[in-house]
Design a protein around this motif. Structure first.
Motif, PDB file in Angstrom:
ATOM      1  N   ASP A 115       0.808  -1.219   0.000  1.00 19.08           N
ATOM      2  CA  ASP A 115       0.000   0.000   0.000  1.00 19.08           C
ATOM      3  C   ASP A 115       0.838   1.264   0.000  1.00 19.08           C
ATOM      4  O   ASP A 115       0.311   2.382   0.002  1.00 19.08           O
ATOM      5  CB  ASP A 115      -0.957  -0.004   1.197  1.00 19.08           C
ATOM      6  N   GLY A 116       2.166   1.105   0.013  1.00 16.17           N
ATOM      7  CA  GLY A 116       3.048   2.270  -0.043  1.00 16.17           C
ATOM      8  C   GLY A 116       3.357   2.868   1.310  1.00 16.17           C
ATOM      9  O   GLY A 116       4.180   3.779   1.406  1.00 16.17           O
ATOM     10  N   GLU A 117       2.730   2.372   2.356  1.00 13.70           N
ATOM     11  CA  GLU A 117       2.950   2.941   3.684  1.00 13.70           C
ATOM     12  C   GLU A 117       3.462   1.903   4.671  1.00 13.70           C
ATOM     13  O   GLU A 117       4.535   2.040   5.244  1.00 13.70           O
ATOM     14  CB  GLU A 117       1.643   3.566   4.197  1.00 13.70           C
ATOM     15  N   ASN A 118       2.712   0.886   4.902  1.00 15.11           N
ATOM     16  CA  ASN A 118       3.107  -0.143   5.857  1.00 15.11           C
ATOM     17  C   ASN A 118       4.118  -1.092   5.216  1.00 15.11           C
ATOM     18  O   ASN A 118       4.443  -0.976   4.033  1.00 15.11           O
ATOM     19  CB  ASN A 118       1.880  -0.918   6.332  1.00 15.11           C
ATOM     20  N   ASP A 119       4.606  -2.028   6.030  1.00 20.62           N
ATOM     21  CA  ASP A 119       5.531  -3.024   5.479  1.00 20.62           C
ATOM     22  C   ASP A 119       4.825  -3.843   4.399  1.00 20.62           C
ATOM     23  O   ASP A 119       3.627  -4.161   4.535  1.00 20.62           O
ATOM     24  CB  ASP A 119       6.023  -3.962   6.580  1.00 20.62           C
ATOM     25  N   PRO A 120       5.521  -4.180   3.332  1.00 18.36           N
ATOM     26  CA  PRO A 120       4.900  -5.016   2.293  1.00 18.36           C
ATOM     27  C   PRO A 120       4.433  -6.340   2.887  1.00 18.36           C
ATOM     28  O   PRO A 120       5.084  -6.879   3.786  1.00 18.36           O
ATOM     29  CB  PRO A 120       6.026  -5.228   1.275  1.00 18.36           C
ATOM     30  N   PRO A 121       3.312  -6.872   2.436  1.00 17.97           N
ATOM     31  CA  PRO A 121       2.849  -8.168   2.946  1.00 17.97           C
ATOM     32  C   PRO A 121       3.818  -9.279   2.567  1.00 17.97           C
ATOM     33  O   PRO A 121       4.549  -9.192   1.584  1.00 17.97           O
ATOM     34  CB  PRO A 121       1.488  -8.352   2.263  1.00 17.97           C
ATOM     35  N   ARG A 122       3.820 -10.320   3.387  1.00 19.53           N
ATOM     36  CA  ARG A 122       4.705 -11.447   3.132  1.00 19.53           C
ATOM     37  C   ARG A 122       4.069 -12.416   2.142  1.00 19.53           C
ATOM     38  O   ARG A 122       2.859 -12.552   2.068  1.00 19.53           O
ATOM     39  CB  ARG A 122       5.015 -12.181   4.434  1.00 19.53           C
ATOM     40  N   GLU A 123       4.946 -13.071   1.391  1.00 20.34           N
ATOM     41  CA  GLU A 123       4.487 -14.063   0.418  1.00 20.34           C
ATOM     42  C   GLU A 123       5.437 -15.256   0.480  1.00 20.34           C
ATOM     43  O   GLU A 123       6.650 -15.090   0.421  1.00 20.34           O
ATOM     44  CB  GLU A 123       4.462 -13.450  -0.981  1.00 20.34           C
ATOM     45  N   PHE A 124       4.876 -16.448   0.604  1.00 24.31           N
ATOM     46  CA  PHE A 124       5.704 -17.654   0.645  1.00 24.31           C
ATOM     47  C   PHE A 124       6.310 -17.903  -0.735  1.00 24.31           C
ATOM     48  O   PHE A 124       5.614 -17.890  -1.752  1.00 24.31           O
ATOM     49  CB  PHE A 124       4.862 -18.858   1.067  1.00 24.31           C
ATOM     50  N   ALA A 125       7.611 -18.098  -0.767  1.00 26.20           N
ATOM     51  CA  ALA A 125       8.313 -18.375  -2.029  1.00 26.20           C
ATOM     52  C   ALA A 125       9.223 -19.577  -1.828  1.00 26.20           C
ATOM     53  O   ALA A 125       9.798 -19.768  -0.750  1.00 26.20           O
ATOM     54  CB  ALA A 125       9.125 -17.159  -2.469  1.00 26.20           C
ATOM     55  N   SER A 126       9.343 -20.382  -2.861  1.00 24.39           N
ATOM     56  CA  SER A 126      10.179 -21.573  -2.747  1.00 24.39           C
ATOM     57  C   SER A 126      10.788 -21.922  -4.097  1.00 24.39           C
ATOM     58  O   SER A 126      10.248 -21.583  -5.154  1.00 24.39           O
ATOM     59  CB  SER A 126       9.367 -22.758  -2.233  1.00 24.39           C
ATOM     60  N   THR A 127      11.900 -22.622  -4.029  1.00 28.62           N
ATOM     61  CA  THR A 127      12.587 -23.137  -5.211  1.00 28.62           C
ATOM     62  C   THR A 127      12.918 -24.598  -4.955  1.00 28.62           C
ATOM     63  O   THR A 127      13.384 -24.953  -3.874  1.00 28.62           O
ATOM     64  CB  THR A 127      13.891 -22.361  -5.472  1.00 28.62           C
ATOM     65  N   VAL A 128      12.666 -25.442  -5.939  1.00 22.55           N
ATOM     66  CA  VAL A 128      12.995 -26.855  -5.836  1.00 22.55           C
ATOM     67  C   VAL A 128      13.987 -27.198  -6.942  1.00 22.55           C
ATOM     68  O   VAL A 128      13.764 -26.882  -8.112  1.00 22.55           O
ATOM     69  CB  VAL A 128      11.747 -27.750  -5.966  1.00 22.55           C
ATOM     70  N   GLN A 129      15.086 -27.794  -6.557  1.00 22.26           N
ATOM     71  CA  GLN A 129      16.100 -28.249  -7.509  1.00 22.26           C
ATOM     72  C   GLN A 129      16.362 -29.728  -7.266  1.00 22.26           C
ATOM     73  O   GLN A 129      16.322 -30.199  -6.137  1.00 22.26           O
ATOM     74  CB  GLN A 129      17.396 -27.449  -7.358  1.00 22.26           C
ATOM     75  N   ILE A 130      16.630 -30.455  -8.340  1.00 27.49           N
ATOM     76  CA  ILE A 130      16.892 -31.884  -8.230  1.00 27.49           C
ATOM     77  C   ILE A 130      18.209 -32.218  -8.923  1.00 27.49           C
ATOM     78  O   ILE A 130      18.721 -31.431  -9.723  1.00 27.49           O
ATOM     79  CB  ILE A 130      15.749 -32.728  -8.834  1.00 27.49           C
ATOM     80  N   LYS A 131      18.737 -33.383  -8.603  1.00 28.46           N
ATOM     81  CA  LYS A 131      19.942 -33.871  -9.266  1.00 28.46           C
ATOM     82  C   LYS A 131      19.493 -34.742 -10.434  1.00 28.46           C
ATOM     83  O   LYS A 131      19.038 -35.864 -10.250  1.00 28.46           O
ATOM     84  CB  LYS A 131      20.802 -34.676  -8.288  1.00 28.46           C
ATOM     85  N   LEU A 132      19.583 -34.189 -11.607  1.00 31.13           N
ATOM     86  CA  LEU A 132      19.114 -34.872 -12.803  1.00 31.13           C
ATOM     87  C   LEU A 132      20.211 -34.786 -13.849  1.00 31.13           C
ATOM     88  O   LEU A 132      20.540 -33.705 -14.328  1.00 31.13           O
ATOM     89  CB  LEU A 132      17.837 -34.207 -13.317  1.00 31.13           C
ATOM     90  N   GLY A 133      20.781 -35.898 -14.192  1.00 29.00           N
ATOM     91  CA  GLY A 133      21.880 -35.900 -15.150  1.00 29.00           C
ATOM     92  C   GLY A 133      21.393 -36.016 -16.573  1.00 29.00           C
ATOM     93  O   GLY A 133      20.572 -35.248 -17.045  1.00 29.00           O
ATOM     94  N   ASP A 134      21.872 -37.035 -17.268  1.00 28.00           N
ATOM     95  CA  ASP A 134      21.525 -37.280 -18.658  1.00 28.00           C
ATOM     96  C   ASP A 134      20.630 -38.505 -18.722  1.00 28.00           C
ATOM     97  O   ASP A 134      20.930 -39.519 -18.102  1.00 28.00           O
ATOM     98  CB  ASP A 134      22.813 -37.525 -19.466  1.00 28.00           C
TER      99      ASP A 134
END
Length: 352
Positions: A115-134
C-alpha cells in the motif's frame, strides 16, 4: 510401488536442475517444511519422485516432481520428451523413479500488494532443484547380476585396462548413443605366468570378461572382494561404457577395501530390482492404473489461512499467474507486465 533411484554420472550430491511451477504448489511445499523453519531462508534436502502424466491435458509427456506423493512442480516441457522413456520404463516396472533434491524456502515481500505505507505483505516463495543428469545414463543398459551379489557404494572413478584384449565381448555392449551406464562385477583372477603371476581384479559385464584393473589398483579392492566372496556374494558396482563400433572403454566407480565399513562387509546385500525391457516408443509401456489418475490440482500457499492438504483429483489445468510485473522472459534486465492471461507490451527496467 517400490522406489528406484535413477543412476547419474554426476559426482557428489549437488542439485542444479531447476524444476518449474513451484509457485502453483505452495501448499504441498509448505507442508514439507518443519514448523520452526527460518523465514529468512531455509534449505532442506530430500528425495523426490518423478511421475509421468500421460493424462495431463497440457502435455502428454508431462513429468511431475513429487514429494510424499504430492506434486511440487514439473520437469520443464522442453526436457519431458527426452526423459519419457526413463520414467515410464521405471513406472511400467512397478516402481517410482527417485532423484535427490533440495527445497529452498523463504518469505518474500509482495510488492504488488504493497500500500506504499506499511511493510509489504509477506508471500511464501520456494525453489525446488533436483539432481538430474543425462537420460542416457539414468538407467543401466544391462540387468543386475543373476547370481547373489551386493552393490558397493560409489567413491572414485577407476579406468579399466586391457579392454583391447576383449574387443569382441566389449563392443556388443556399446549403445547406439555411444554412452551408457551399466552393472559391472569384480572378480579375483591371476594375471601372468608363474612365478611372476599376480592376483588382479577381473572386470566383467554380464559375466563376460572385458578387462581388468592394474595390479596396484587391484590390491585396493581385493580384500573386500574376497570377504564378500566368502559370504557367497559377487562384488558389483556402477560402471559406464563409452565408445563406437570399433573401440570402447569402461570405467568403474566403487569404494575400495579401506573405505568399506561393517555394514557393507557384513550387512544385508545391496541389490537393485530388474527393469522391464526398454521400448523404443515410450507410449508402448504398459503403465500401472494409478498413473492414469495421477494429475493433481495445484494450490498456492497463503498466510491468511492454514495450508490445506492436496489430494489427487481429475486432470485440471494449473492456474495462470496473477496479473503482475514479472521478469521479462526475453530480457533478464527488464520487468514485463503479465495481465493474467498473456504478456503485454509494457516493460520497465530493473533497479540495481
Amino acid at each position: 510401488p517400490g522406489q528406484y533411484l535413477l543412476w547419474n554420472e554426476q559426482r557428489g550430491d549437488w542439485c542444479n536442475y531447476d524444476i518449474v511451477g513451484e509457485q502453483y504448489h505452495g501448499v504441498a511445499i509448505y507442508g514439507l517444511l518443519p514448523d520452526d523453519w527460518s523465514r529468512e531462508g531455509f534449505e532442506t534436502q530430500r528425495m523426490f519422485e518423478l511421475v509421468p502424466e500421460p493424462a495431463n491435458p497440457h502435455d502428454r509427456w508431462a513429468i511431475s516432481v513429487r514429494a510424499d506423493g504430492k506434486t511440487v512442480g514439473y520437469i520443464p516441457r522442453q526436457d519431458c520428451r527426452s526423459w519419457a522413456n526413463v520414467v515410464r520404463r521405471v513406472a511400467a516396472s512397478g516402481l517410482i523413479a527417485m532423484v535427490p533434491g533440495r527445497i529452498y524456502a523463504r518469505d518474500a515481500k509482495n510488492w504488488d500488494e504493497w500500500d506504499g505505507e506499511n511493510d509489504p505483505p509477506r508471500e511464501f516463495a520456494s525453489t525446488v532443484q533436483i539432481k538430474l543428469g543425462d537420460p542416457e545414463g539414468a538407467l543401466p543398459i544391462n540387468n543386475p547380476p543373476t547370481v547373489p551379489y551386493s552393490m558397493i557404494p560409489r567413491s572414485a572413478i577407476v579406468q579399466v585396462t586391457k579392454e583391447d584384449e576383449h574387443t569382441d565381448a566389449l563392443l556388443k555392449f556399446v549403445p547406439v548413443s555411444g554412452y551408457g551406464a551399466l552393472f559391472v562385477t569384480l572378480h579375483e583372477s591371476i594375471s601372468g605366468r608363474a612365478p611372476s603371476a599376480k592376483p588382479v581384479v577381473e572386470v566383467r559385464i554380464d559375466n563376460e570378461r572385458i578387462g581388468q584393473l592394474t595390479p596396484q589398483m587391484s590390491q585396493r579392492f581385493l580384500p573386500m572382494i574376497r570377504h564378500l566372496a566368502s559370504r557367497g556374494l559377487v562384488t558389483a558396482c556402477w560402471g559406464d561404457i563409452k565408445g563406437s563400433a570399433v573401440a570402447a572403454e569402461v570405467r568403474i566407480d566403487g569404494i575400495k577395501a579401506n573405505e568399506a565399513d561393517e555394514v557393507i562387509l557384513d550387512g544385508e546385500p545391496v541389490t537393485l530390482p530388474a527393469l522391464i525391457d526398454k521400448q523404443e516408443n515410450p507410449e508402448t509401456y504398459g503403465l500401472p492404473g494409478w498413473i492414469d489418475t495421477a494429475v493433481q490440482t495445484g494450490a498456492r500457499h497463503s498466510y491468511e489461512s492454514q495450508p490445506e492438504s492436496v489430494t489427487p483429483s481429475t486432470p485440471a489445468a494449473p492456474p495462470l499467474p496473477p496479473a503482475a510485473w514479472y521478469d521479462d522472459p526475453e530480457n533478464p534486465r527488464m520487468f514485463r507486465y503479465w495481465d493474467g492471461l498473456r504478456w503485454t507490451e509494457h516493460v520497465a527496467p530493473k533497479v540495481r
